[in-house]
Design a protein around this motif. Sequence first.
Motif: not given
Lengths: 166, 420
Positions: A13, A15, A59-60, A63-64, A86-90, A92-93, A104
Amino acid sequence: MKIEGRVWKFGDDVDTDVIIPARYLNTSDPAELARHCMEDLDPEFSGKVSAGDIIVAGKNFGCGSSREHAPIAIKGAGVSAVVARSFARIFYRNSFNMGLPIFEAPEAAERVNEGDELMIDMEAGTITNRTTGDAFTVEPVPRFMRELIDAGGLMEYMKGRVKRSG
Amino acid sequence: MGMTLTEKIIAAHAGLERVEPGQLVLAGVDLALGNDITSPIAIKQFESAGIEEVFDAGKVALVPDHFTPNKDIKSAEQVKMMRDFSRKFRIENFFDIGEMGIEHVLLPDRGLVVPGDLVIGADSHTCTYGALCAFSSGVGSTDLAAAMMSGEVWLKVPESILFLLEGKPGRWVEGKDIILYIIGDIGVDGALYRSMEYGGSGLSHLTMAWRFTMANMAIEAGAKNGIFPFDGITREYAEKHAKRAFRVFEADANARYVDVKTYDLSTLEPQVAFPHLPENTRPISSVGNIEIDQVVIGSCTNGRIEDLRSAAEVLRGKRVNGNLRMIVIPATQEIYLQALREGLIELFVSAGGVVSTPTCGPCLGGHMGVLAEGERAVATTNRNFVGRMGHPGSEVYLANPAVAAASAVAGRIAGPDEVL
């Protein structure tokens, strides 16, 4: 394409506020953002990191906030890739759109240690730990994302579409 | 197999009969949004690409709200870039000081987002509009630049989790508590890459203000979006505000969800999220004695008139504790005026609080309430990460407006019943 570098390890996490605190977001200058990268987790990070180094996290990651300043700061600090469970989705893009390679790879994220030397082979989808000899696989990049990279990023891809439809 | 609300809206905007989770599509956007932190990067990319016009000057919204009124020269330069760009490209929805507001409260209140829309915004809390049965999601600046150019966004169709809410929430339990409880249950990556779709008979007790708060915080569970079904409450809001025709989508009865979670709202207490993640939630009865230095009531999560009324109900006839500062921020100029008319502004100031013009300021440690080392705040905002509201050695506790107001009176984290 192959990426080689030394590992900086972070936890779960991580952020966007610690990747680049909001107090610095009154600018989008990459050099200035890079100076404050990871500052609230490790105030010395931007001084310690060397060009080509790799961030490995849990993970993640990312994030934020949607702030693209986060991948800009990481890239600006010289980091060549981020590997995470894992990556937070925004994030990632944004990383794809900005051209920061991210991977990942849950097993690598767990077993790689700070200071290890990694080699990432993007075509083969493998990560080799040169310090321990371990080898890991990474999640394949979806075809659409590869098309984005081949086009030279999202803006170039969309320019092609606008011309076609115009 | 049927489709979820999110799948239906994405399919319609991608010109497809149906979509499947995992599919990558290009979808048309009804509105593309940027703020004063994210727009400058998008504007630079847009201009360096040599584009001569935005895809639709009525479908771009630029809202300077984070460092406004500008806190320093650099932030003034960033907003000037937005202002100049808006004039050059005749952007219809640029909201400068004087008619501004916090973007996610301003846009639906102005009727610029309506049910059935597909909206992207270069701000993570763009997911707020799911309250209106729209698909909306946060993206970055490059996505905003590309959308301003082409009117399209690339999307991966998310899997969906269905959250069934049953029962009636008790006194002092608000939308904020429901979403904090859910995030506490599933974790800050509990809905990663997924859609959070709501259902259940308890929805009839959820006001639009509560739904906006809950959809807003979908991102705090890692979700791509949070979305509520269209019902009479949605219709009433939409008919009052919408500036254009809206479209009602409905999930199919046989829609596919990767998980279904059920919550009984009647058993919930007000929730408090402890530092430094929104998932660290505890019911108010087990918070213990935590003294605080600052209370912030506002933000895109809880700066609506209903939120100010809730805080005022607790504060009426009381004083803010002498050991702390209370900052109240109405989310838009309209809400500020409404609060004035209702006497709420006078109440907050008389109680010893300060009232600010609309801004995101303290929520992200920008200005108007930054914390020093070792200080603690109770805030109605949506994030409590390390350093979120200032010094990395400060702490943020998230709560609903009534709990924040009660804490302001008590000088420590407290529920409304403890001070009334």
